[in-house]
Design a protein around this motif. Structure first.
Motif, PDB file in Angstrom:
ATOM      1  N   GLN A  35       0.882  -1.172   0.000  1.00  0.00           N
ATOM      2  CA  GLN A  35       0.000   0.000   0.000  1.00  0.00           C
ATOM      3  C   GLN A  35       0.919   1.220   0.000  1.00  0.00           C
ATOM      4  O   GLN A  35       2.115   1.105   0.249  1.00  0.00           O
ATOM      5  N   ALA A  37       1.430   3.864   1.956  1.00  0.00           N
ATOM      6  CA  ALA A  37       2.114   4.401   3.129  1.00  0.00           C
ATOM      7  C   ALA A  37       3.376   3.598   3.465  1.00  0.00           C
ATOM      8  O   ALA A  37       4.280   4.095   4.136  1.00  0.00           O
ATOM      9  N   THR A  38       3.409   2.349   3.029  1.00  0.00           N
ATOM     10  CA  THR A  38       4.627   1.555   3.220  1.00  0.00           C
ATOM     11  C   THR A  38       5.317   1.326   1.875  1.00  0.00           C
ATOM     12  O   THR A  38       6.480   0.933   1.822  1.00  0.00           O
ATOM     13  N   HIS A  65      -4.077   4.578   1.538  1.00  0.00           N
ATOM     14  CA  HIS A  65      -3.873   5.181   2.868  1.00  0.00           C
ATOM     15  C   HIS A  65      -3.719   6.698   2.779  1.00  0.00           C
ATOM     16  O   HIS A  65      -4.443   7.452   3.402  1.00  0.00           O
ATOM     17  N   ASP A 119       1.625  -4.729   4.788  1.00  0.00           N
ATOM     18  CA  ASP A 119       0.548  -4.238   5.639  1.00  0.00           C
ATOM     19  C   ASP A 119       0.127  -5.390   6.536  1.00  0.00           C
ATOM     20  O   ASP A 119      -0.016  -6.529   6.065  1.00  0.00           O
ATOM     21  N   SER A 120      -0.099  -5.096   7.802  1.00  0.00           N
ATOM     22  CA  SER A 120      -0.334  -6.189   8.760  1.00  0.00           C
ATOM     23  C   SER A 120      -1.648  -6.932   8.508  1.00  0.00           C
ATOM     24  O   SER A 120      -1.806  -8.063   8.961  1.00  0.00           O
ATOM     25  N   HIS A 121      -2.599  -6.303   7.796  1.00  0.00           N
ATOM     26  CA  HIS A 121      -3.869  -6.996   7.552  1.00  0.00           C
ATOM     27  C   HIS A 121      -3.893  -7.804   6.269  1.00  0.00           C
ATOM     28  O   HIS A 121      -4.957  -8.256   5.825  1.00  0.00           O
ATOM     29  N   ILE A 361      -7.058   5.183   9.595  1.00  0.00           N
ATOM     30  CA  ILE A 361      -5.655   5.536   9.840  1.00  0.00           C
ATOM     31  C   ILE A 361      -5.533   7.014  10.227  1.00  0.00           C
ATOM     32  O   ILE A 361      -4.507   7.657  10.026  1.00  0.00           O
ATOM     33  N   ARG A 379      -8.840  -1.638  14.817  1.00  0.00           N
ATOM     34  CA  ARG A 379      -7.910  -1.177  15.862  1.00  0.00           C
ATOM     35  C   ARG A 379      -8.501   0.000  16.618  1.00  0.00           C
ATOM     36  O   ARG A 379      -9.023   0.931  15.997  1.00  0.00           O
ATOM     37  N   ARG A 384      -5.389   6.632  18.225  1.00  0.00           N
ATOM     38  CA  ARG A 384      -5.315   6.318  16.793  1.00  0.00           C
ATOM     39  C   ARG A 384      -6.337   7.134  15.987  1.00  0.00           C
ATOM     40  O   ARG A 384      -6.141   7.410  14.815  1.00  0.00           O
ATOM     41  N   ARG A 497       5.843   9.791   5.278  1.00  0.00           N
ATOM     42  CA  ARG A 497       6.394   8.438   5.171  1.00  0.00           C
ATOM     43  C   ARG A 497       7.591   8.317   4.211  1.00  0.00           C
ATOM     44  O   ARG A 497       8.418   7.431   4.357  1.00  0.00           O
ATOM     45  N   SER A 545       0.708  -2.509  13.460  1.00  0.00           N
ATOM     46  CA  SER A 545       1.062  -2.305  12.058  1.00  0.00           C
ATOM     47  C   SER A 545       2.380  -2.960  11.647  1.00  0.00           C
ATOM     48  O   SER A 545       3.245  -3.253  12.470  1.00  0.00           O
ATOM     49  N   SER A 546       2.530  -3.099  10.321  1.00  0.00           N
ATOM     50  CA  SER A 546       3.774  -3.627   9.759  1.00  0.00           C
ATOM     51  C   SER A 546       4.765  -2.502   9.506  1.00  0.00           C
ATOM     52  O   SER A 546       5.867  -2.753   9.037  1.00  0.00           O
ATOM     53  N   ARG A 547       4.375  -1.253   9.769  1.00  0.00           N
ATOM     54  CA  ARG A 547       5.180  -0.104   9.321  1.00  0.00           C
ATOM     55  C   ARG A 547       6.632  -0.220   9.751  1.00  0.00           C
ATOM     56  O   ARG A 547       6.957  -0.200  10.941  1.00  0.00           O
TER      57      ARG A 547
HETATM   58  C1  MIC Z   1      -2.628   0.171  10.006  1.00  0.00           C
HETATM   59  O1  MIC Z   1      -3.756  -0.286   9.933  1.00  0.00           O
HETATM   60  O2  MIC Z   1      -2.074   0.477  11.075  1.00  0.00           O
HETATM   61  C2  MIC Z   1      -1.837   0.372   8.708  1.00  0.00           C
HETATM   62  C3  MIC Z   1      -1.724   1.830   8.508  1.00  0.00           C
HETATM   63  O3  MIC Z   1      -2.553  -0.182   7.644  1.00  0.00           O
HETATM   64  C4  MIC Z   1      -0.481  -0.310   8.855  1.00  0.00           C
HETATM   65  C5  MIC Z   1       0.459  -0.023   7.754  1.00  0.00           C
HETATM   66  C6  MIC Z   1       1.131   1.309   7.856  1.00  0.00           C
HETATM   67  O4  MIC Z   1       1.453   1.764   8.949  1.00  0.00           O
HETATM   68  O5  MIC Z   1       1.348   1.925   6.808  1.00  0.00           O
HETATM   69  C7  MIC Z   1      -0.560  -1.841   9.016  1.00  0.00           C
HETATM   70  O6  MIC Z   1      -1.534  -2.340   9.509  1.00  0.00           O
HETATM   71  O7  MIC Z   1       0.438  -2.531   8.724  1.00  0.00           O
END
Ligand code: MIC
Ligand code: SF4
Length: 650
Positions: A35, A37-38, A65, A119-121, A361, A379, A384, A497, A545-547
C-alpha cells in the motif's frame, strides 16, 4: 503424516528448512502487495537493491492510505509509485479503487498461493484459502526480487466452528470472541486455521472479516479452507478458474483447538483501547455515542454495507451522531449505487467517504474530545483516531447501524425489536460488477519509463555495523502492549512516510511532554556525542502495524537496541532489517532495575552475539550503582550476523 491446511501450503512453497514449529524456514512468495504508506519505502529499497524487474507471479501496489492530505506529499508519492511500478513490472491500483485487502480479495487472491504484503492486515486473503502474511516493506521488496521469505514455522491453532450465526450476530462477533479467548499478546509464532461444520455457513466476505482481524491476535496468518463458498465467490468475480478445493488432511493435529459454537455468540464490542478488551454489546448498552464509522478493510464489503443500508432504509440517523461510511472498493461503491443502497444511506444522513482507509488511519473524522466513537474497524489503540485520550469501540456493521439509529451503543437485536427490523438475507450476487480500469498494467519489459521523483521523496537510510561495545543511554522506558501507533504516529504525520528525517521527529510523540526535550531530540543529542540510544519496554512490544518506519526512524535517530520482554513478529524482523538489536528478557527484574536516563553498556556485543543468543548488559545509575541485565537475542545465527552488519539494506 496428516497435515493442517497451513502446513500443506507451506510444504508446497518450502525452499529451505524443515516444517517443524519454531524452526526457521524459507518459503517462495507467489504474490506481493504494497500500500502507499509503506510502498514508497519498499520501492526505494527495491531500487537500492538494484533489481530491474520483479520476479513474482503477481505484484501490485495499492493507493489507499495517503490519499487526501494537504500539501503535495500524497500526490508526489502517487506519481513516484505509478512510475516505479511501470518500470519494475508491478500493477498499480489508483487512488479511488479501494482498500488493498478488499480489492485483492475481490480481484487477485488465489487459494493455495502465498501472498506477502507490506501491511499487517494482509492475512485478509486467508478468507479464500491463501496463505497471506504481513511484513515490513524491505521483506516485501526482497520477495519482489524473488528472494524467499524467512519466517518461523508457525504452530497451528485450530478454531473449530460449529452451528450457525443467529440473526444480527456476525463475523465480527466471531473474531472478537477469538480475540477474547486468545488475547492480543503472546501469540507470536502461531497461526490460526478455521475448520468444522460451521465454516460452510460463512460466506467469503465473512471469512475475510475474521482472517483480517487475526492481525490483532498477533499471529502470523489466519486461513479458511477453500470450498464451495469460495468457488461461488470467485465465480461471481469472474475468476472461477482461480479456484481449487483446499482443506486440512483428515486427522491433522493442532497445537490447540478452540471450539466456537456460532449459534451461541452474541453481538460483541472491543472496548477502549485494545481490540482484545471485549465485552458484550448488551453490557455496554446505553453508552452515549457521538460518531459511528463504517468501513475499513475489516467491514466494508458489499454484504456489510447492504446490511447497513437495509437497517437505515427509510429512517434517519440520530441527530446526536455523525455517521461516516467508506465502502471498501470501487466495486462495492458502484454496486451500492446500482442497487439503490447508496441513496438509502445518503437519505438516512450518512456522510459518504471515498473507498480508502480514511478515518481508520486517522485521515480525518477525529471524534470530539471526551466523546465515544463506534467503528467497524480493527484497531482502537489509544489516540489512533487522532483525538487525545479517545474512547473508541469496535463493533460489527449491524451494531454500528443500530448505534447510528439510536445514538447510544445498541445491540442490533434490541434495535430490531424497536424499529421492527428483519435481518436482510444475504445472497452472493451471481456476478459482481467487474471493472479493473483503475488497475494500471505495467508496460512490456524494456519500455523506457521516467521515474517521477519529486523533492518529498527521500532516500532509504541504512545503519552502520553494530560497534564492538554498545555504550549509550536508555532514552525511554515504556510498559506492556506498546503499539506501532505509539512509536510512529500516523494520521496527520502519515504524509511524511517518504521523508525519514522529517518523520523521525515524531517518534514516540505521544510520550513527549510540553517544554521537555522530545524523544527525537534526546536521541539526536546522544548520536552527536557518539552514544547509542536504547529503548526499554515491557511485554508484546510493537503490536499492530507492519510499518517499518517504527524501526527505520528510530534507527535514523541512533537507536541501536530495543530491550523488551517480547517483541511482535513483524517488528522484530523490521529491527533486524535496519540494524537495531532486538533483546528479550525473561526475568521481570530486568525491567525493574533499569530506568529512563540510565547509562547502558553492552561490552563486546559483537563477540557476544557471534557466540550465541545470550547477552549481558550493564546498567549504570547516576550514583554509580551497577546492575547486570541478563538478556537474550531471539534470532538465528544468520539473523544475528545480519543485524551486526547493520541490517539487510546495509
Ligand atoms: C494500520 O492499519 O495500522 C496500517 C496503517 O494499515 C499499517 C500499515 C502502515 O502503517 O502503513 C498496518 O496495519 O500494517
Ligand atoms: Fe487501511 Fe485501516 Fe485496513 Fe490499515 S487497518 S489497511 S489503515 S483500513
Amino acid at each position: 503424516m496428516a497435515l493442517t491446511l497451513i502446513q500443506k501450503i507451506l510444504k508446497e512453497h518450502l525452499v529451505a528448512g524443515e516444517l517443524v514449529a519454531g524452526s526457521e524456514i524459507q518459503i517462495k512468495i507467489d504474490q506481493t502487495l504494497c500500500q502507499d504508506a509503506t510502498g514508497t519505502m519498499a520501492f526505494l529499497e527495491l531500487e537500492a537493491m538494484g533489481v530491474p524487474r520483479v520476479k513474482t507471479e503477481l505484484s501490485i501496489q495499492y493507493v489507499d492510505h495517503n490519499t487526501n492530505q494537504m500539501g503535495p506529499e500524497n500526490a508526489n508519492d502517487h506519481l513516484y509509485l505509478q512510475s516505479i511500478c511501470a518500470a519494475k513490472g508491478v500493477r498499480y491500483s489508483r487512488a479511488g479503487n479501494g482498500i488493498c485487502h478488499q480489492v485483492h480479495l475481490e480481484r487477485f487472491g488465489v487459494p493455495g498461493k502465498t501472498l506477502l504484503g507490506s501491511d499487517s492486515h494482509t492475512p485478509t486473503g486467508g478468507g479464500i484459502g491463501m496463505l497471506a502474511i504481513g511484513a515490513g516493506g524491505l521483506d516485501v521488496a526482497r520477495a519482489m526480487a524473488g528472494i524467499p521469505f524467512k519466517l518461523t514455522c508457525p504452530k497451528c491453532i485450530g478454531v473449530r466452528l460449529s452451528g450457525r450465526l443467529s440473526p444480527w450476530v456476525s463475523a465480527k462477533d466471531v473474531i472478537l470472541k477469538v480475540l477474547e479467548i486468545m488475547s492480543s499478546k503472546g501469540n507470536v509464532g502461531t497461526a490460526v486455521e478455521y475448520f468444522g461444520d460451521g465454516v460452510k455457513t460463512l460466506s467469503v466476505p465473512e471469512r475475510a472479516t475474521i482472517t483480517n482481524m487475526g492481525a490483532e491476535l498477533g499471529v502470523t496468518s489466519s486461513v479458511f479452507p477453500s470450498d464451495e463458498a469460495t468457488r461461488e465467490f470467485l465465480c461471481a468475480e469472474g475468476r472461477g478458474d482461480a479456484w481449487r478445493p483446499l482443506a486440512a488432511d483428515e486427522g491433522a493435529e493442532y497445537a490447540r483447538v478452540i471450539d466456537i459454537d456460532l449459534g451461541a455468540l452474541v453481538p460483541l464490542a472491543a472496548c477502549p483501547s485494545n481490540p482484545a478488551n471485549v465485552k458484550t454489546v448488551a453490557e455496554c448498552a446505553g453508552l452515549k455515542v457521538s460518531q459511528v464509522l463504517i468501513g475499513s478493510c475489516t467491514n466494508s464489503s458489499l454484504k456489510d454495507l447492504r446490511l447497513v443500508a437495509a437497517m437505515l432504509d427509510g429512517r434517519h440517523v440520530s441527530p446526536d451522531v455523525s455517521v461516516g461510511i467508506a465502502p471498501g472498493s470501487k466495486q462495492v461503491l458502484m454496486m451500492l449505487a446500482q442497487d439503490g443502497s447508496l441513496s438509502k444511506l445518503i437519505a438516512a444522513g450518512c456522510r459518504i467517504l471515498e473507498s480508502a482507509c480514511g478515518p481508520c488511519i486517522g485521515m480525518g473524522f477525529s471524534p470530539a474530545s471526551g466523546t465515544v466513537s463506534v467503528r467497524t474497524f480493527n484497531r482502537n489503540f489509544l489516540n489512533r483516531t487522532g483525538t487525545k485520550n479517545d474512547q473508541c469501540y469496535l463493533v460489527s456493521p449491524a451494531t454500528a447501524a443500530a448505534t447510528a439509529l439510536t445514538g447510544t451503543l445498541c445491540d442490533p437485536r434490541e434495535a430490531a425489536k424497536r424499529f421492527g427490523l428483519q435481518e436482510p438475507l444475504w445472497q452472493m450476487p451471481e456476478k459482481f460488477l467487474v471493472d479493473d480500469s483503475m488497475v494500471l498494467l505495467p508496460p512490456d519489459e524494456g519500455t523506457p519509463v521516467e521515474i517521477v521523483r519529486k523533492e518529498t521523496i527521500g532516500e532509504p537510510p541504512h545503519a552502520t555495523p553494530v560497534p564492538d561495545t554498545l555504550d549509550g543511554q536508555i532514552v525511554i522506558k515504556v510498559g506492556d502492549r506498546i503499539t506501532t501507533d505509539h512509536i510512529m504516529p500516523a494520521g496527520a504525520n502519515l504524509k511524511f512516510r517518504s521523508n525519514i528525517p522529517r518523520y523521525a521527529q515524531v517518534v514516540f510523540d505521544c510520550f513527549n511532554q510540553p517544554g521537555q526535550p522530545t524523544f527525537a531530540q534526546k536521541c539526536i543529542a546522544l548520536r552527536d556525542a557518539g552514544k547509542a540510544a536504547v529503548i526499554l519496554a515491557g511485554d508484546s512490544y510493537a503490536q499492530g502495524s507492519s510499518r517499518e518506519h517504527a524501526a527505520i526512524c528510530p534507527m535514523w535517530l541512533g537507536v541501536r537496541a530495543v530491550i523488551a520482554r517480547a517483541i511482535e513478529r513483524i517488528h522484530a524482523a523490521n529491527l533486524v532489517n535496519f540494524g537495531i538489536v532486538p533483546l528479550n528478557y525473561d526475568d521481570a527484574g530486568v525491567y525493574e532495575k533499569a530506568e529512563e536516563g540510565d547509562r547502558i553498556v553492552i561490552e563486546g556485543i559483537r563477540t557476544q552475539l557471534e557466540a550465541g543468543e545470550t547477552v549481558q548488559a550493564k546498567v549504570i545509575k547516576a550514583d554509580g550503582t551497577v546492575h547486570t541485565l541478563n538478556l537474550r537475542c531471539p534470532l538465528s545465527a544468520a539473523d544475528r550476523e545480519l543485524v551486526l552488519k547493520g541490517g539487510a539494506l546495509a
